[in-house]
Design a protein around this motif. Structure first.
Motif, mmCIF file in Angstrom:
data_model
loop_
_atom_site.group_PDB
_atom_site.id
_atom_site.type_symbol
_atom_site.label_atom_id
_atom_site.label_comp_id
_atom_site.label_asym_id
_atom_site.label_seq_id
_atom_site.Cartn_x
_atom_site.Cartn_y
_atom_site.Cartn_z
ATOM 1 N N SER A 1 32.097 70.375 45.547
ATOM 2 C CA SER A 1 32.949 69.175 45.613
ATOM 3 C C SER A 1 32.416 68.018 44.775
ATOM 4 C CB SER A 1 33.177 68.714 47.052
ATOM 5 O OG SER A 1 34.104 67.650 47.088
ATOM 6 N N CYS A 2 31.701 68.348 43.710
ATOM 7 C CA CYS A 2 31.418 67.291 42.746
ATOM 8 C C CYS A 2 32.795 66.747 42.349
ATOM 9 C CB CYS A 2 30.718 67.884 41.533
ATOM 10 S SG CYS A 2 30.285 66.648 40.317
ATOM 11 N N GLY A 3 32.929 65.452 42.239
ATOM 12 C CA GLY A 3 34.246 64.907 41.973
ATOM 13 C C GLY A 3 34.202 63.459 41.520
ATOM 14 N N VAL A 4 35.381 62.899 41.405
ATOM 15 C CA VAL A 4 35.508 61.564 40.831
ATOM 16 C C VAL A 4 36.412 60.705 41.707
ATOM 17 C CG1 VAL A 4 35.669 60.440 38.586
ATOM 18 C CG2 VAL A 4 35.796 62.904 38.704
ATOM 19 N N ARG A 5 36.087 59.416 41.765
ATOM 20 C CA ARG A 5 36.864 58.471 42.563
ATOM 21 C C ARG A 5 37.141 57.245 41.703
ATOM 22 N NH1 ARG A 5 36.223 56.051 48.492
ATOM 23 N NH2 ARG A 5 36.419 58.251 48.978
ATOM 24 N N LEU A 6 38.362 56.717 41.793
ATOM 25 C CA LEU A 6 38.705 55.500 41.045
ATOM 26 C C LEU A 6 39.150 54.397 41.999
ATOM 27 C CD1 LEU A 6 39.079 54.437 38.047
ATOM 28 C CD2 LEU A 6 41.521 54.725 38.478
ATOM 29 N N LEU A 7 38.478 53.246 41.870
ATOM 30 C CA LEU A 7 38.874 52.041 42.607
ATOM 31 C C LEU A 7 39.514 51.093 41.612
ATOM 32 C CD1 LEU A 7 35.590 51.163 44.584
ATOM 33 C CD2 LEU A 7 37.644 52.190 45.557
ATOM 34 N N ARG A 8 40.605 50.434 42.008
ATOM 35 C CA ARG A 8 41.160 49.414 41.130
ATOM 36 C C ARG A 8 40.694 48.038 41.630
ATOM 37 N NH1 ARG A 8 46.823 50.505 43.918
ATOM 38 N NH2 ARG A 8 46.792 48.819 45.434
ATOM 39 N N THR A 9 40.965 46.996 40.858
ATOM 40 C CA THR A 9 40.720 45.622 41.304
ATOM 41 C C THR A 9 41.878 44.773 40.771
ATOM 42 O OG1 THR A 9 39.623 44.769 39.322
ATOM 43 C CG2 THR A 9 38.222 45.961 40.880
ATOM 44 N N ASN A 10 41.934 43.494 41.176
ATOM 45 C CA ASN A 10 42.905 42.587 40.544
ATOM 46 C C ASN A 10 42.194 41.626 39.590
ATOM 47 O OD1 ASN A 10 41.652 40.849 42.266
ATOM 48 N ND2 ASN A 10 43.391 40.595 43.655
ATOM 49 N N ILE A 11 41.021 42.073 39.113
ATOM 50 C CA ILE A 11 40.217 41.232 38.213
ATOM 51 C C ILE A 11 40.551 41.601 36.762
ATOM 52 C CG2 ILE A 11 37.838 40.674 37.515
ATOM 53 C CD1 ILE A 11 37.049 41.632 40.415
ATOM 54 N N GLU A 12 40.754 40.567 35.938
ATOM 55 C CA GLU A 12 40.958 40.813 34.500
ATOM 56 C C GLU A 12 39.600 41.163 33.891
ATOM 57 O OE1 GLU A 12 43.728 40.813 32.640
ATOM 58 O OE2 GLU A 12 44.990 40.365 34.389
ATOM 59 N N ALA A 13 39.527 42.275 33.203
ATOM 60 C CA ALA A 13 38.251 42.703 32.617
ATOM 61 C C ALA A 13 37.689 41.635 31.684
ATOM 62 C CB ALA A 13 38.440 44.011 31.870
ATOM 63 N N SER A 14 38.587 40.926 30.971
ATOM 64 C CA SER A 14 38.121 39.908 30.013
ATOM 65 C C SER A 14 37.389 38.759 30.713
ATOM 66 C CB SER A 14 39.306 39.355 29.214
ATOM 67 O OG SER A 14 40.274 38.843 30.110
ATOM 68 N N SER A 15 37.687 38.550 31.998
ATOM 69 C CA SER A 15 37.099 37.411 32.712
ATOM 70 C C SER A 15 35.624 37.635 33.047
ATOM 71 C CB SER A 15 37.893 37.121 33.987
ATOM 72 O OG SER A 15 37.651 38.134 34.941
ATOM 73 N N ILE A 16 35.131 38.873 32.946
ATOM 74 C CA ILE A 16 33.729 39.114 33.330
ATOM 75 C C ILE A 16 32.820 39.325 32.112
ATOM 76 C CG2 ILE A 16 34.377 40.122 35.571
ATOM 77 C CD1 ILE A 16 33.442 42.862 34.257
ATOM 78 N N LYS A 17 33.404 39.143 30.925
ATOM 79 C CA LYS A 17 32.655 39.435 29.698
ATOM 80 C C LYS A 17 31.272 38.760 29.667
ATOM 81 C CE LYS A 17 33.531 39.996 24.824
ATOM 82 N NZ LYS A 17 34.230 39.557 23.651
ATOM 83 N N ASN A 18 31.244 37.479 30.031
ATOM 84 C CA ASN A 18 29.985 36.738 29.925
ATOM 85 C C ASN A 18 29.003 37.017 31.049
ATOM 86 O OD1 ASN A 18 30.867 35.591 27.571
ATOM 87 N ND2 ASN A 18 31.890 33.895 28.650
ATOM 88 N N LYS A 19 29.492 37.580 32.150
ATOM 89 C CA LYS A 19 28.567 37.853 33.256
ATOM 90 C C LYS A 19 28.399 39.353 33.509
ATOM 91 C CE LYS A 19 32.346 36.342 36.239
ATOM 92 N NZ LYS A 19 32.892 35.365 37.079
ATOM 93 N N LEU A 20 28.820 40.170 32.530
ATOM 94 C CA LEU A 20 28.794 41.629 32.723
ATOM 95 C C LEU A 20 27.386 42.141 33.029
ATOM 96 C CD1 LEU A 20 30.254 44.376 32.639
ATOM 97 C CD2 LEU A 20 29.886 44.417 30.176
ATOM 98 N N GLU A 21 26.405 41.664 32.266
ATOM 99 C CA GLU A 21 25.043 42.149 32.450
ATOM 100 C C GLU A 21 24.538 41.848 33.864
ATOM 101 O OE1 GLU A 21 21.326 42.610 29.403
ATOM 102 O OE2 GLU A 21 22.999 41.288 28.924
ATOM 103 N N ASP A 22 24.819 40.638 34.308
ATOM 104 C CA ASP A 22 24.398 40.209 35.645
ATOM 105 C C ASP A 22 25.060 41.096 36.716
ATOM 106 O OD1 ASP A 22 23.147 38.543 37.484
ATOM 107 O OD2 ASP A 22 25.009 37.401 37.774
ATOM 108 N N ILE A 23 26.359 41.339 36.531
ATOM 109 C CA ILE A 23 27.100 42.179 37.488
ATOM 110 C C ILE A 23 26.500 43.586 37.523
ATOM 111 C CG2 ILE A 23 29.341 43.312 37.911
ATOM 112 C CD1 ILE A 23 30.667 40.772 36.712
#
Lengths: 160, 483
Positions: free
Chosen positions: B99-121
């Motif tokens: 049962s190796c497998g994959v899961r996808l979670l969505r968010t309501n966050i715009e990917a562009s909004s985290i560009k500057n804090k991506l490393e920290d996240i």
């Protein structure tokens, strides 16, 4: 002298080489005795998992396993490597030294007893490379090669 | 490679004609374009398709999905169904990582909004996710709790405080496959698994922050709540040491039966037993325990991700709409009902590196996805893209409702390490693509480099054009955590 992680298989020298597999990885080995073949296979497997040279043989664990006639020495080799993975995971240890004794009883059951030596995992020190999920039976071999001065030669593919 | 009679049935479908002298009971069917087929041929993977075609009770064909590549026993990308009465079950047809497998979670966050804090996240997520060689999770379970997990699956985890009530609806088998029998799981397997729940593992397992970069099927994307520019989270992991031990235990059991001694099958990794034998039933009961364990493992990882997001974004995971899009296994054996020669028949479908791809209106898929078909998650490599697809009626008719599961390697691990420097790769992905990659092992990272994998879009294109699954969205990696 042991040969490690070389690219060219060498059946004249006691030791192991890492062999290519499209998705996983494996070892081929040459040994002067059956017991030595098991010790070398274990060294090969832990060389895939970590920098085995950095693992101090500080703590000793005694273990015993056996194999039925139909599983043969090859089946015993898989059982041995599986047991080491089990000990590695539940005791959070890496192993670098292996002393193996093997006996066959009257009913052709093969028994292995071993002292294995290692220490607790220190991730930053031991350079952990890759978890080995299991040794597989795919292309598994271990046999006395009479054309090669009676040395034991073998191959194990690991699922990683 | 042996001499096979190969017939091209269509642009994306090849038949290895049944040859009884090679022990084949059915033909082999390979879904591939010219390049993927040639790759399979050059690796001798066709031999593995042929070996599976010789297993007792196999129905219709031994199938290989477009990401076919050389494995052990079954090929990776292999699908085979067996009759309940006269067929077998094979631990090697599921693999060690049950049962190796994959899961996808969505968010309501715009990917562009985290560009500057991506490393920290990424560093905060990295701290929240147990991973790597010998890693343990944050939970240690007693034997009694392990048994509850085996039989209760994700609904048990939800009751225990992990995840949301509604999560189980969007997991294959609603997060709990029927037929688990803890008595058939060895003490060693339980010991290996009791402290690894909620840990990523190593190898090709990962956690990725991704951006929806392209929509192919707007209607299906809407139903899944996916839109261009959106931030998503993908988790790839399996049943950890527990599953590995279950597989190893039963490979041994099955090789010591009179059935196997008389079976004359070349590859010991294909060890199998009749489904209705004691050994077959015991393996199935133990395997289902491992399936439920794997689904709980990914569920707990998703729980830690939601908690990390709450801390990072200062908002609840519900407000961030971190809903589960889907969770699907790609190493599994399942009892399913399929239409064979005009009649509904129960069969045991083995998928080894293949994904269930049930079409619209199929039984066993969430109500919300009944119109579009079951979501299929196809992870790619850390530098390019992954895909979400949907299952099709054609897959139901042709491949026992199955499609591909990923890209497939083109470089062996040894070759990858020889050609690629992990540290350089990390810097290059950041410099060229802005992708933050955090890895436990730099040599492990080199082994998982994009150059070591086929371009997953080529595989997905074949699956789409062959009608096995339909493209819905493309996801591009922003940040990667490798085990």
């Amino acid at each position: 002298m042991k040969k490690e992680k070389t690219e060219k298989a060498d059946t004249d020298t006691e030791g192991f080489v890492i062999i290519e597999h499209p998705a996983d990885t494996g070892i081929s080995l040459t040994a002067e005795s059956l017991e030595k073949a098991f010790e070398i296979a274990a060294e090969g497997m832990f060389s895939i998992i970590c920098s085995i040279k950095k693992v101090k043989p500080q703590k000793q664990i005694r273990m015993r396993i056996s194999s039925s006639p139909e599983m043969g020495v090859e089946g015993l080799l898989v059982a041995w490597l599986e047991k080491l993975i089990y000990l590695h995971e539940i005791k959070k240890m890496l192993f670098s030294k292996f002393d193996v004794a093997i006996k066959e009883n009257k009913s052709k059951k093969i028994k292995l007893s071993a002292n294995v030596y290692g220490e607790k995992i220190k991730p930053s020190f031991h350079e952990l490379y890759l978890a080995v999920k299991a040794p597989t039976y795919h292309k598994l071999s271990l046999k006395k090669d009479f054309a090669n001065k009676g040395r034991w030669t073998g191959m194990v593919i690991f699922d990683v | 490679m042996a001499d096979y009679k190969i017939k091209r049935l269509s642009e994306y479908k090849w038949e290895i004609e049944k040859d009884t002298t090679k022990g084949m009971r059915v033909p082999g069917i390979i879904y591939a374009d010219d390049i993927l087929f040639e790759h399979a041929r050059s690796e001798n993977t066709i031999d593995q398709v042929v070996n599976v075609a010789g297993l007792p009770g196999i129905i219709n064909a031994s199938y290989a999905m477009p990401d076919i590549h050389f494995g052990y026993g079954f090929p990776i990308g292999g699908v085979a169904a067996f009759g309940i009465e006269d067929g077998v079950i094979s631990p090697g047809g599921v693999g060690f990582d049950i049962s190796c497998g994959v899961r996808l979670l969505r968010t309501n966050i715009e990917a562009s909004s985290i560009k500057n804090k991506l490393e920290d996240i990424m560093y905060k997520l990295n701290g929240a996710i147990p991973k790597g060689v010998g890693s343990k999770g944050r939970i240690k379970l007693s034997k009694h709790e392990m048994h509850k997990l085996f039989t209760g699956g994700v609904p048990w985890a939800i009751k225990s405080g992990y995840g949301w009530e509604e999560d189980s609806v969007c997991i294959e088998e609603n997060g709990c496959m029927e037929g688990a029998n803890p008595d058939y799981v060895s003490r060693e397997a339980c010991e290996r698994g009791n402290d690894q729940v909620g840990s990523l593992g190593s190898g090709n397992h990962f956690l990725e922050l991704q951006k929806v970069s392209k929509i192919y099927d707007g209607r299906a994307a809407d139903v899944m709540g996916l839109y261009e520019g959106q931030l998503t989270v993908m988790i790839h992991s399996g049943s950890r040491g527990l599953g590995h031990q279950v597989c190893g235990d039963y490979l041994k059991v099955m090789q010591q039966t009179p059935f196997w001694r008389n079976a004359s099958i070349a590859d010991r990794q294909l060890a199998c037993a009749p489904l209705n034998s004691s050994e077959g039933k015991r393996y199935f009961g133990a395997m289902v325990c491992a399936v439920n364990y794997a689904m709980v493992n990914r569920h707990c990882l998703a729980h830690w991700v939601r908690l990390a997001f709450e801390s990072i974004f200062g908002s609840s995971a519900k407000k961030l709409d971190m809903s589960l899009v889907y969770d699907v296994s790609h190493n599994i054996a399942k009892i399913e009902t399929h239409r064979i020669n005009g009649a509904d028949c129960k069969v045991c479908v083995h998928r080894k590196g293949a994904t269930r791809a049930f079409g619209p209106e199929s039984a066993g898929i969430p109500e919300v996805y009944k119109d579009i078909g079951q979501p299929v998650i196809i992870p790619g490599d850390m530098g390019r893209y992954s895909f979400i697809m949907t299952g099709t009626q054609r897959a139901m008719q042709e491949s026992f409702g199955s499609t591909c599961h990923g890209a497939g390697r083109i470089l062996s691990r040894t070759q990858a390490k020889k050609q690629i420097d992990g540290s350089e790769l990390q810097k290059q992905l950041l410099k060229d693509k802005g992708i933050v990659v955090l890895a436990q092992s730099l040599s492990g990272l080199a082994e998982e480099a994009p150059a070591a994998y086929k371009d997953v879009s080529k595989v997905v294109e074949v699956a789409h054009n062959a009608g096995l699954s339909k493209k819905v969205v493309m996801l591009e990696p922003l940040g990667v955590i490798k085990g």
